[in-house]
Design a protein around this motif. Structure first.
Motif, PDB file in Angstrom:
ATOM      1  N   THR A 206       0.808  -1.217   0.000  1.00  0.00           N
ATOM      2  CA  THR A 206       0.000   0.000   0.000  1.00  0.00           C
ATOM      3  C   THR A 206       0.839   1.264   0.000  1.00  0.00           C
ATOM      4  O   THR A 206       0.297   2.362   0.100  1.00  0.00           O
ATOM      5  CB  THR A 206      -0.928   0.014   1.229  1.00  0.00           C
ATOM      6  N   ASN A 207       2.151   1.125  -0.105  1.00  0.00           N
ATOM      7  CA  ASN A 207       3.021   2.305  -0.185  1.00  0.00           C
ATOM      8  C   ASN A 207       3.336   2.609  -1.649  1.00  0.00           C
ATOM      9  O   ASN A 207       4.480   2.618  -2.084  1.00  0.00           O
ATOM     10  CB  ASN A 207       4.324   2.066   0.593  1.00  0.00           C
ATOM     11  N   GLY A 208       2.310   2.859  -2.427  1.00  0.00           N
ATOM     12  CA  GLY A 208       2.490   3.128  -3.843  1.00  0.00           C
ATOM     13  C   GLY A 208       1.965   1.980  -4.687  1.00  0.00           C
ATOM     14  O   GLY A 208       1.607   0.915  -4.176  1.00  0.00           O
ATOM     15  N   LYS A 209       1.941   2.196  -5.978  1.00  0.00           N
ATOM     16  CA  LYS A 209       1.403   1.203  -6.902  1.00  0.00           C
ATOM     17  C   LYS A 209       2.371   0.030  -7.023  1.00  0.00           C
ATOM     18  O   LYS A 209       3.559   0.217  -7.233  1.00  0.00           O
ATOM     19  CB  LYS A 209       1.170   1.826  -8.280  1.00  0.00           C
ATOM     20  N   VAL A 210       1.833  -1.169  -6.887  1.00  0.00           N
ATOM     21  CA  VAL A 210       2.628  -2.392  -6.973  1.00  0.00           C
ATOM     22  C   VAL A 210       2.425  -3.003  -8.352  1.00  0.00           C
ATOM     23  O   VAL A 210       1.297  -3.285  -8.754  1.00  0.00           O
ATOM     24  CB  VAL A 210       2.223  -3.400  -5.884  1.00  0.00           C
ATOM     25  N   ALA A 211       3.507  -3.185  -9.076  1.00  0.00           N
ATOM     26  CA  ALA A 211       3.440  -3.828 -10.386  1.00  0.00           C
ATOM     27  C   ALA A 211       3.623  -5.331 -10.210  1.00  0.00           C
ATOM     28  O   ALA A 211       3.667  -5.855  -9.098  1.00  0.00           O
ATOM     29  CB  ALA A 211       4.503  -3.246 -11.318  1.00  0.00           C
ATOM     30  N   ALA A 382      -6.347  -5.260  -2.442  1.00  0.00           N
ATOM     31  CA  ALA A 382      -6.585  -6.702  -2.519  1.00  0.00           C
ATOM     32  C   ALA A 382      -5.568  -7.502  -1.713  1.00  0.00           C
ATOM     33  O   ALA A 382      -5.928  -8.480  -1.043  1.00  0.00           O
ATOM     34  CB  ALA A 382      -6.563  -7.148  -3.984  1.00  0.00           C
ATOM     35  N   ILE A 383      -4.295  -7.129  -1.761  1.00  0.00           N
ATOM     36  CA  ILE A 383      -3.252  -7.921  -1.093  1.00  0.00           C
ATOM     37  C   ILE A 383      -3.439  -7.939   0.426  1.00  0.00           C
ATOM     38  O   ILE A 383      -3.438  -9.018   1.039  1.00  0.00           O
ATOM     39  CB  ILE A 383      -1.851  -7.421  -1.503  1.00  0.00           C
ATOM     40  N   PRO A 384      -3.613  -6.792   1.100  1.00  0.00           N
ATOM     41  CA  PRO A 384      -3.824  -6.875   2.559  1.00  0.00           C
ATOM     42  C   PRO A 384      -5.099  -7.632   2.925  1.00  0.00           C
ATOM     43  O   PRO A 384      -5.078  -8.522   3.781  1.00  0.00           O
ATOM     44  CB  PRO A 384      -3.905  -5.401   2.983  1.00  0.00           C
ATOM     45  N   SER A 574      -0.788   3.207   3.146  1.00  0.00           N
ATOM     46  CA  SER A 574      -2.165   3.460   3.556  1.00  0.00           C
ATOM     47  C   SER A 574      -2.668   2.387   4.518  1.00  0.00           C
ATOM     48  O   SER A 574      -3.692   2.582   5.168  1.00  0.00           O
ATOM     49  CB  SER A 574      -3.075   3.516   2.326  1.00  0.00           C
ATOM     50  N   PHE A 575      -1.968   1.266   4.608  1.00  0.00           N
ATOM     51  CA  PHE A 575      -2.288   0.228   5.589  1.00  0.00           C
ATOM     52  C   PHE A 575      -1.511   0.540   6.869  1.00  0.00           C
ATOM     53  O   PHE A 575      -0.283   0.489   6.890  1.00  0.00           O
ATOM     54  CB  PHE A 575      -1.911  -1.156   5.045  1.00  0.00           C
ATOM     55  N   HIS A 576      -2.231   0.879   7.939  1.00  0.00           N
ATOM     56  CA  HIS A 576      -1.578   1.371   9.155  1.00  0.00           C
ATOM     57  C   HIS A 576      -1.456   0.315  10.246  1.00  0.00           C
ATOM     58  O   HIS A 576      -0.838   0.585  11.282  1.00  0.00           O
ATOM     59  CB  HIS A 576      -2.360   2.569   9.717  1.00  0.00           C
ATOM     60  N   TYR A 577      -2.019  -0.876  10.034  1.00  0.00           N
ATOM     61  CA  TYR A 577      -2.042  -1.862  11.107  1.00  0.00           C
ATOM     62  C   TYR A 577      -0.802  -2.754  11.050  1.00  0.00           C
ATOM     63  O   TYR A 577      -0.879  -3.964  10.878  1.00  0.00           O
ATOM     64  CB  TYR A 577      -3.324  -2.688  11.008  1.00  0.00           C
ATOM     65  N   TYR A 578       0.335  -2.127  11.170  1.00  0.00           N
ATOM     66  CA  TYR A 578       1.591  -2.860  11.204  1.00  0.00           C
ATOM     67  C   TYR A 578       2.497  -2.204  12.235  1.00  0.00           C
ATOM     68  O   TYR A 578       2.257  -1.062  12.661  1.00  0.00           O
ATOM     69  CB  TYR A 578       2.272  -2.857   9.826  1.00  0.00           C
TER      70      TYR A 578
END
Length: 1038
Positions: A206-211, A382-384, A574-578
């Motif tokens: 979620t830290n940018g677009k993942v290719a 989708a990944i998280p 954008s995923f903060h639960y880490y």
């Protein structure tokens, strides 16, 4: 860019431009429309207009396309100044039309351009941009790539991989060995490791677009190519081997089913090879058919597994028949649950860590969704969601199955129906079966039973309602995992190949179709898997696979930790639960598990990683992904620089930190190589370039980057800084004051000798000498290097010379080429062509370095040659020190100097005392000096009505007869010293001479003549050097 005016312009040819319609809202920002019926009212214009380009001949189809186009919107400040929009930040994304915002210069000139009516190009660019968008959109519609959501793309894939053959064939046996409590501990421990890794994956994703590229893409873009490259190779290979392992697991199950029906094709081993070959070939065909077919196949496997689970849980509640009871299956019983609660270790593998090692490979499938990140609709979401949900539901299923099987089946049973107890007689019966009406004592005490949890690996199938549905579940689990790995390995390897980190693998980077399918990588993975299937001996490789995946988990967790700990502004997941500390714990526990599971496999994995890491580190691939390693390097450099600022200078730590006025470094390679010889890995070196206003305007934007690349290619550790100023003196003064940071500031200025000082302009001579004066006024040390053939090599590049650094000889344009050749072309040529070799790059052998320590400057004259001899090319050179002395005490002076050098711990070969320095120089040499200064002599008696004082104000470089006479003795000493140098140092590799400090009132031309006289007549490089009269050497320990 669009038309930049808020009023109708009649300067532009309306027929040459598309129809432009403006829509303005009085209450808010501009609205956008492609309707041709909109009219523009100039009188109502309060805000900059919105520009919409349409083609009047396109008809309804064009209007539909225009309604889908993203429009270029202007801000309220200017029609050229754009409002924030995605396309301005998405230039690096594939499949998106590149757009760029106007430059600051364009914004500043917008009003001038509007007044002059220079608008056609901008309007045309809008039309071209819209046309490009239409073409890109039409191509996108034609390709129609398949994209998956979080359920089918991530959660289902991860669950299929986690629900492997271990669930059906090993979980019941692990429960019998470890007991329900420790089995739950094994499951929960694995869940903790995978959950922490999933949190780290979620943060990175979620830290940018993942290719596309999965774990490799995340690690490489976070930790850089040095760590990403090795993991890409290892992870791709591990996925290919995992495909082979799961295929063999399926083939062995098929063989066992065949054997139940007495069907044998060749023999046991070859049957596995035949079935494995057919299976992996069918899986390849499914993969080559495209991701859509592969996804449909996975859905079928998922449904089969759900049916198998339902079949199992239904079987646990069905009353057990006598046949099942004979095999130890009794349904849910409290006493069975209590007896299976604690461990009962048996055999050589009976230990907690052995059970953990057997179970943990079932959890390696959590990256299955991330590995196809390029095929997901929204990878960041989708990944998280999919990965964490998959871990949750699979953990629940493992816990439920282990608890239920431990509550229904005893550990040991004979499988014979006649072992049932009749009546209430339990005499001689031992074990739990006695309370359940069965006597399993015969095999229970010697632990030789053939049925029960501890003995039968097919207990789940026997408990279930229909045995062969569990067999179908085994088929689905093994095939789905094999298919997932067969798809993951090529996707990851394709991304690795496209990054060009390793040679000879670019052939596999090509993609086909709308989904960019790596067909070539599919075939490579297929042949690797097929090779190991045919070997059919995968027990050793299985240990490596677990370690490869654990190594990937460790680096993913470390990537998350490192990116968090560096506090880079670019780390904004954008995923903060880490938690960064949880990520560090996950990295450490993964490494510990690698050694606990199989220590030799862990060592093998690390050896492979370090080998691949060394290769990437040595080759330094030309990629820049903004990794956390760069952020960490910046943090350390900043922290150390700030802490160093609070440390007082000490003479023992003195280093010659050099500001080298090279101009463009590639035009004076000898000067760069000389300073680099004694500063590399030791001290600071900054190449300074002073640019005129004209050069600043014509200089390409990437000029500094090209010159830094030139320095790196030459293996010179130096910074490069350019400063715009009209004169050498002013630019050098500013560089002396502004260069460096904290304690990392230059203390030594290095110049090239101005060979053309007699032919050049007097102003440039005055600038050069005043730069020397300013250096001493700033309390800097000074070095001046003179080469026999000069320093400037710009004539070999056919380039325009920086006026702050005039060439040694006039540059002639032999081919009548344009003298205004582009600087960008020159720089690119210099980067691509072979670099010019200088004398400082040669091995100097046993030649001497002669040091003429004429004046005590604090020791810099001795320190520089000592630093040179620490380099490999100068290590065998002998250093000789020449000092001025008198004949009557020559030996005493030599002994004192030797003692001083020994106290300084400087390894010098010889000390020579010069006793004839006060002799009158030869008339020939004196005549040469007089001829040299005669061009700059100011004849007092030849002035007609103009005083010498007035003329001197206009020509300060001139030398009056009075000044020439006043400095005559000093001049003769310089001529005599040159004779001594030429007599003693004709065969030296390098000569260093103490630089005379210019006195106030000494004309610049006279001082320049002294420097020329001191350094002339030798073929080797000569250095005039002077410290700032402060100690740089000491023989004390504190």
């Amino acid at each position: 860019m669009g038309q930049r005016t808020s009023q109708p312009s009649d300067r532009v040819d309306q027929e040459a431009l598309p129809h432009v319609h403006f829509s303005v809202s009085e209450e808010g920002p501009p609205r956008y429309s492609s309707s041709s019926s909109r009219q523009f009212d100039a009188a109502r214009l309060d805000l900059p207009p919105t520009i919409v380009v349409s083609d009047p001949d396109a008809g309804l189809e064009s209007e539909r396309r225009d309604s889908r186009q993203e429009l270029r919107r202007s801000s309220i400040y200017s029609t050229m100044d754009l409002v924030p929009q995605l396309d301005l930040y998405a230039n690096t994304l594939q499949g998106r039309q590149s757009r760029s915002r106007p430059s600051l210069e364009a914004l500043r000139r917008a009003f001038h351009d509007a007044e002059s009516g220079n608008l056609t190009d901008d309007s045309s660019s809008v039309a071209a941009e819209q046309g490009g968008n239409e073409e890109a959109q039409s191509q996108q519609v034609e390709r129609a790539p398949v994209r998956f959501g979080w359920m089918t793309g991530v959660m289902m894939r991860c669950m299929l991989n986690i629900w492997g053959v271990i669930l059906f064939l090993r979980l019941s046996w692990i429960t019998a060995q470890a007991g329900i409590l420790l089995t739950w501990l094994i499951i929960l421990t694995s869940m903790v490791v995978t959950s922490v890794t999933a949190l780290s994956v979620s943060a990175i994703a979620t830290n940018g677009k993942v290719a596309s590229g999965g774990a490799y893409f995340m690690i490489s873009r976070t930790l850089g190519p040095e760590m990403g490259g090795p993991i890409g190779v290892v992870f791709s290979f591990a996925n290919a081997l995992a495909c082979a392992l799961n295929t063999v697991g399926f083939a062995e199950t098929v063989r066992d089913v065949f054997q139940e029906f007495d069907v044998v094709m060749v023999d046991g081993t070859n049957d596995v090879r035949i079935v494995g070959f057919i299976t992996v070939t069918l899986l390849l065909i499914i993969s080559l058919a495209g991701m859509e077919w592969e996804a449909k196949t996975q859905i079928v496997f998922f449904l089969v597994l759900l049916v198998a689970f339902t079949n199992y849980f239904v079987g646990t509640v069905i009353p057990a028949s006598p046949q099942k009871q004979a095999m130890g299956i009794f349904g849910y019983r409290r006493e069975i649950f209590l007896s299976n609660l604690l461990p009962d270790w048996r055999g050589a593998e009976g230990s907690f860590f052995q059970m953990f090692a057997i179970f943990f490979p079932s959890a390696i499938g959590i990256l299955s969704g991330a590995n196809i990140s390029g095929d997901l609709k929204d990878p960041a979401s989708a990944i998280p969601k999919g990965t964490l949900m998959a871990i949750f539901w699979t953990t629940v299923s493992y816990l439920a199955i282990s608890a239920s099987i431990g509550s229904c089946v005893v550990r040991d049973a004979t499988g014979r129906i006649n072992d049932s107890l009749t009546g209430n007689t339990t005499e001689g019966c031992v074990g739990l079966g006695c309370t359940l009406g069965w006597n399993f004592t015969q095999c229970n005490e010697p632990q030789s039973c053939g049925f029960g949890l501890a003995n039968n690996l097919k207990a789940l199938g026997q408990v279930s309602g229909f045995y062969y549905l569990i067999t179908a579940g085994v088929f689905a689990a093994s095939l789905s995992s094999a298919l997932a790995f067969l798809v993951s390995a090529p996707k990851v390897f394709q991304c690795l190949c496209r990054d060009n980190i390793y040679p000879y693998i670019g052939f596999f980077a090509k993609g086909y179709g709308g989904n960019d399918e790596p067909l070539r990588a599919y075939l490579l993975c297929y042949f690797i898997a097929l090779a190991f299937i045919l070997i059919a001996e995968l027990n050793t490789i299985a240990a490596l696979i677990s370690n490869f995946f654990l190594c990937s988990y460790a680096l993913i967790n470390f990537s998350c930790f490192h990116a968090s700990i560096t506090n880079s502004p670019g780390w904004r997941p954008s995923f903060h639960y880490y938690s960064k500390w949880a990520a560090l714990f996950g990295a450490l526990i993964s490494v510990v598990l690698m050694f606990l599971l199989t220590w030799w496999a862990a060592l093998t994995t690390f050896c492979i990683i370090f080998f691949l890491l060394g290769y990437v580190t040595y080759n330094k691939p030309q990629v820049n992904w903004g990794s956390s390693v760069q952020a960490g390097t910046y943090n350390m450099a900043l922290s150390y620089s700030v802490s160093l600022s609070g440390v007082e200078d000490h003479v023992k730590n003195f280093r010659p930190q050099c500001l080298v006025l090279t101009g463009p470094p590639n035009q004076r390679p000898a000067l760069v190589d000389f300073v680099g010889s004694f500063t590399k890995h030791i001290s600071l070196m900054i190449c300074g370039d002073i640019l005129t206003e004209l050069q600043t305007q014509t200089r390409p934007q990437n000029a500094a980057d090209c010159l830094v690349k030139w320095l790196n290619k030459r293996k010179v550790r130096s910074f490069y800084t350019a400063f715009a100023e009209d004169s050498l003196r002013v630019g050098a003064r500013h560089l002396l004051q502004a260069s460096g940071l904290g304690k990392l500031k230059p203390n030594t200025l290095v110049l090239g000798f101005k060979t053309n000082w007699r032919e050049g302009s007097p102003d440039s001579l005055e600038d050069y000498i005043n730069t020397i004066f300013d250096t001493f006024d700033s309390n800097y040390c000074l070095c001046i290097l003179r080469m026999m053939d000069g320093l400037d090599v710009s004539d070999q590049f056919d380039c325009e010379v920086n006026q702050g650094f005039e060439p040694d000889d006039p540059v002639e344009n032999e081919d009548n080429q344009s003298p205004e050749r582009s600087s960008a072309d020159v720089l690119s040529d210099n980067i691509s062509n072979e670099q010019i070799k200088t004398v400082f790059q040669n091995d100097q052998g046993k030649r001497t370095i002669d040091v003429y320590w004429i004046a005590d400057d604090g020791g810099l004259t001795l320190l520089v040659p000592y630093l040179l001899t620490r380099r490999k090319r100068w290590r065998q050179s002998k250093v000789r020190v020449f000092i001025i002395g008198e004949q009557h005490n020559m030996e005493e002076g030599r002994k004192e100097m030797i003692l001083l050098l020994k106290r300084f711990r400087l390894d010098f070969h010889d000390v020579v005392v010069v006793t004839d320095s006060e002799k009158t120089p030869h008339a020939r040499n004196l005549k040469r000096f007089e001829d040299m200064v005669s061009l700059f002599t100011l004849k007092d008696e030849q002035q007609d009505g103009v005083s010498a004082q007035e003329l001197r104000q206009h020509t300060p470089w001139k030398i009056s007869d009075k000044e020439l006479e006043a400095f005559r003795l000093k001049s003769e000493r310089k001529v005599r010293l040159n004779e001594i140098i030429r007599r003693n140092s004709q065969n030296a590799a390098l000569v260093l001479v103490s630089l005379p400090v210019p006195q106030s009132g000494c004309p610049s031309a006279l001082y320049m003549a002294w420097l020329d006289t001191l350094t002339c007549g030798l073929h080797c490089p000569m250095v005039l050097i002077r410290g700032n009269q402060q100690n740089v050497l000491t023989f004390y320990c504190q």
